[in-house]
Design a protein around this motif. Structure first.
Motif, short mmCIF file in Angstrom:
data_model
loop_
_atom_site.label_atom_id
_atom_site.label_comp_id
_atom_site.label_asym_id
_atom_site.label_seq_id
_atom_site.Cartn_x
_atom_site.Cartn_y
_atom_site.Cartn_z
N SER A 75 0.81 -1.22 0.00
CA SER A 75 0.00 0.00 0.00
C SER A 75 0.85 1.27 0.00
O SER A 75 0.44 2.28 -0.59
CB SER A 75 -0.92 0.02 1.23
OG SER A 75 -1.81 -1.08 1.22
N HIS A 76 2.04 1.22 0.61
CA HIS A 76 2.78 2.45 0.84
C HIS A 76 4.17 2.50 0.23
O HIS A 76 4.79 3.56 0.23
CB HIS A 76 2.90 2.71 2.35
CG HIS A 76 1.59 2.79 3.06
ND1 HIS A 76 1.13 1.80 3.91
CD2 HIS A 76 0.61 3.73 3.04
CE1 HIS A 76 -0.06 2.14 4.39
NE2 HIS A 76 -0.39 3.29 3.87
N ASN A 77 4.66 1.37 -0.28
CA ASN A 77 6.00 1.38 -0.86
C ASN A 77 6.05 2.34 -2.06
O ASN A 77 5.17 2.34 -2.92
CB ASN A 77 6.38 -0.03 -1.31
CG ASN A 77 7.75 -0.07 -1.96
OD1 ASN A 77 7.87 0.04 -3.17
ND2 ASN A 77 8.78 -0.22 -1.16
N TYR A 78 7.10 3.14 -2.12
CA TYR A 78 7.18 4.19 -3.15
C TYR A 78 7.37 3.61 -4.55
O TYR A 78 6.84 4.16 -5.53
CB TYR A 78 8.31 5.17 -2.81
CG TYR A 78 7.94 6.11 -1.69
CD1 TYR A 78 7.14 7.22 -1.93
CD2 TYR A 78 8.35 5.86 -0.38
CE1 TYR A 78 6.78 8.09 -0.91
CE2 TYR A 78 7.99 6.72 0.65
CZ TYR A 78 7.20 7.83 0.38
OH TYR A 78 6.84 8.68 1.40
N ASP A 79 8.10 2.51 -4.67
CA ASP A 79 8.27 1.91 -6.00
C ASP A 79 6.94 1.40 -6.54
O ASP A 79 6.66 1.54 -7.74
CB ASP A 79 9.27 0.75 -5.91
CG ASP A 79 10.70 1.23 -5.66
OD1 ASP A 79 10.99 2.37 -6.03
OD2 ASP A 79 11.50 0.47 -5.09
N ARG A 81 3.98 2.62 -5.77
CA ARG A 81 3.16 3.79 -6.10
C ARG A 81 3.60 4.46 -7.40
O ARG A 81 2.78 4.91 -8.20
CB ARG A 81 3.20 4.78 -4.93
CG ARG A 81 2.47 4.24 -3.70
CD ARG A 81 2.89 4.92 -2.42
NE ARG A 81 2.49 6.31 -2.37
CZ ARG A 81 2.78 7.13 -1.35
NH1 ARG A 81 3.47 6.67 -0.32
NH2 ARG A 81 2.37 8.38 -1.36
N ILE A 82 4.91 4.48 -7.64
CA ILE A 82 5.42 5.03 -8.91
C ILE A 82 4.99 4.14 -10.08
O ILE A 82 4.61 4.63 -11.15
CB ILE A 82 6.95 5.17 -8.86
CG1 ILE A 82 7.35 6.27 -7.85
CG2 ILE A 82 7.52 5.47 -10.24
CD1 ILE A 82 8.83 6.34 -7.58
N LYS A 85 1.54 4.90 -11.15
CA LYS A 85 1.48 6.11 -11.96
C LYS A 85 1.89 5.82 -13.41
O LYS A 85 1.32 6.36 -14.36
CB LYS A 85 2.39 7.19 -11.37
CG LYS A 85 1.93 7.71 -10.00
CD LYS A 85 0.55 8.36 -10.09
CE LYS A 85 0.09 8.87 -8.74
NZ LYS A 85 -1.28 9.42 -8.79
N LYS A 182 4.85 -3.42 -12.61
CA LYS A 182 4.30 -3.27 -11.27
C LYS A 182 4.23 -4.63 -10.57
O LYS A 182 4.54 -4.76 -9.38
CB LYS A 182 2.90 -2.64 -11.37
CG LYS A 182 2.22 -2.39 -10.02
CD LYS A 182 1.20 -3.44 -9.72
CE LYS A 182 0.48 -3.19 -8.40
NZ LYS A 182 -0.46 -4.27 -8.06
N MET A 268 11.49 1.10 6.01
CA MET A 268 11.58 1.90 4.79
C MET A 268 11.04 1.14 3.57
O MET A 268 10.49 1.74 2.66
CB MET A 268 13.03 2.33 4.56
CG MET A 268 13.49 3.42 5.53
SD MET A 268 15.12 4.10 5.18
CE MET A 268 16.15 2.78 5.79
N GLY A 271 7.48 1.69 3.35
CA GLY A 271 7.09 3.09 3.21
C GLY A 271 6.92 3.83 4.51
O GLY A 271 6.23 4.86 4.55
N ASP A 272 7.54 3.34 5.61
CA ASP A 272 7.44 4.00 6.91
C ASP A 272 8.79 4.58 7.32
O ASP A 272 9.84 4.18 6.80
CB ASP A 272 6.97 3.02 7.99
CG ASP A 272 5.53 2.59 7.79
OD1 ASP A 272 4.78 3.33 7.12
OD2 ASP A 272 5.16 1.51 8.30
#
Length: 486
Positions: A75-79, A81-82, A85, A182, A268, A271-272
């Motif tokens: 839910s929160h990992n930046y990779d 989320r990118i 997108k 993804k 990390m 995503g924390d």
């Protein structure tokens, strides 16, 4: 434009459609990948067993804390989320491609064009404009042209060779590629979180071993000091026993440092910000649902399950379509254009209907004749690029089969090592117990006690590390077979 002119254009396009209205290019066909029937392994299962890669990741792991961490990471990992997108961008590009079949229409809201020329210019002044004004055109900077226009303009390239469709195939392959990217990030993220979590449990177990060994060394040191006070041994025994104790003691701060760093890394990943990580289980618990009664599937299943392999195939689909586009660029193109609106030389006549009405339609067939072989070269290069991508696809499949085969043998042989390591730990614990009893009875030296304790410490640390490596190997096998994205 007269009816005869319009009919001429329509006849022209109808003739071209009948003569050349066919699709150009090679349809994509999956190349021969030469995959074997099975992996190189002694691992045999019934054909009816479910494949390891088909197990949902929530059912593969058997640790609630680990599942919570993975949920948070997805839910929160930046990779991740990118990647989402990138999927959104590819989806928009794919949707817009379908509109290329329609003509482009532009609205000319208002155009005012005033041009001035002097006497040495080869053209004459705008006599009608000066007549309307009741003036004589000057010799310098006379108004050469006056125009006020409003209307609609359109242009349309007819896709008789399937160029738009081929470009759509490129965009569709790109869209699918981003989706698989993804998925690949998700499978890697799940494996990385699990690996980090198992490493954390290993560090927990190792620090427990170190503390327990330190207590044992403290007990031995007290016993050595009593014998020294009784004059039975020299100070060298105390010094060597103390050195052994310090070896165990020095492990503790180093392991505490590694635990904190591993916790921060896990946080990390999900995503924390850096913080502690909850865990209740140990490496001795059943952390994953894995046994050798589960089928490995076939090497052909890798192509359907692994996102990186599917990405490689989508790249080949795109390269095939790009080659077709390069071929289509060598063929004639057909276009239509037109305009409808009002146009006047004087502002007061701008919207004078029907006097200012303007309409026009044009059609053309253009074909490249001589471009210094640039178009042919582009096509030949595109063919070679496609061949390169096909070779890369085949190489990736071969490497994936090899990766699975290597991981299978790792899991099998590490299981044998685990059994031997457990026997070694049992033997070293017995040796420590016997050495201590013999030392108290005067049948063993302090060096034998120290050696037994050192061997016990090393064997226990090795066993803990081997358990962690076996868990990681099972996770690697799960991911390399294409599991972890369902």
């Amino acid at each position: 434009m007269s009816n005869m002119s319009i009919k001429t254009i329509l006849y022209l396009f109808a003739g071209v459609f009948f003569l050349t209205g066919c699709k150009v290019g090679e349809k994509y066909k999956q190349p021969n990948l030469n995959t074997p029937d099975s992996f190189r392994s002694a691992w045999t299962t019934d054909e009816g067993d479910s494949s390891l890669s088909q197990i949902e990741w929530r059912n593969f792991f058997n640790d609630s804390n680990l599942i919570t961490l993975i949920d948070s990471g997805l839910s929160h990992n930046y990779d991740i989320r990118i990647a989402l997108k990138n999927i959104e961008i590819a989806n928009r590009n794919l949707r817009i491609n379908k509109l290329n079949y329609l003509p482009a229409v532009d609205a000319n809201i208002a155009t005012v064009n005033q041009q001035y020329r002097s006497k040495d210019f080869y053209g004459s002044a705008s006599s009608k404009w000066y007549e309307q004004k009741g003036k004589k055109a000057p010799e310098s900077m006379a108004k050469y042209q006056s125009q006020y226009a409003t209307g609609l303009e359109f242009s349309w390239e007819l896709d008789i060779w399937g160029k738009i469709g081929q470009e759509g195939d490129v965009l569709k392959a790109s869209w699918l590629d981003t989706k698989e990217a993804k998925t690949a990030i998700q499978t890697k993220l799940i494996a990385d979180i699990a690996t980090g979590y198992f490493n954390l449990l290993m560090l927990d177990a190792q620090i427990e071993v170190a503390k327990r060994n330190l207590q044992l060394n403290d007990s031995t040191l007290r016993m050595i000091k009593l014998q020294f006070d009784a004059g039975e041994i020299t100070a060298l025994a105390i010094q060597q026993t103390e050195s052994q104790r310090l070896v165990a003691a020095s492990l503790i701060p180093d392991l505490e440092k590694e635990i904190t760093i591993q916790e921060n890394s896990l946080r990390m990943l999900v995503g924390d910000m850096p913080a502690a990580v909850n865990r209740n289980n140990t490496l001795n618990d059943s952390l994953i649902n894995f046994d050798q009664d589960i089928s490995l599937g076939s090497p052909l299943d890798i192509i359907r399950n692994r996102p990186d392999i599917k990405q490689a195939e989508y790249a080949l689909v795109a390269a095939n379509a790009q080659m077709n586009v390069a071929q289509i660029m060598r063929y004639p193109s057909i276009s239509l254009s037109g305009v409808f609106g009002v146009n006047a030389m004087l502002a007061k006549n701008w919207f004078n209907i029907p006097g200012a009405l303007l309409g026009g339609i044009a059609g053309g067939v253009t074909a490249p004749v001589f471009r210094n072989k640039k178009l042919k070269n582009q096509y030949e290069v595109a063919k070679i690029e496609r061949e390169k991508v096909e070779l890369d696809f085949q190489r990736r499949v071969m490497e994936a089969v090899g990766e699975v085969s290597n991981t299978i043998i790792t899991v099998e042989k590490q299981k044998e090592q685990l059994n031997l390591a457990e026997e070694r730990v049992s033997n070293s614990e017995l040796a420590v117990k016997n050495a201590s009893l013999l030392f108290k009875s005067g049948y063993a030296t302090y060096l034998e006690v120290i050696t037994a304790q050192s061997n016990a410490l090393k064997s226990e640390l090795d066993l803990v590390e081997l358990k962690q490596r076996q868990l990681n190997a099972c996770v690697t096998l799960y991911r390399s077979l294409g599991g972890g994205w369902r």
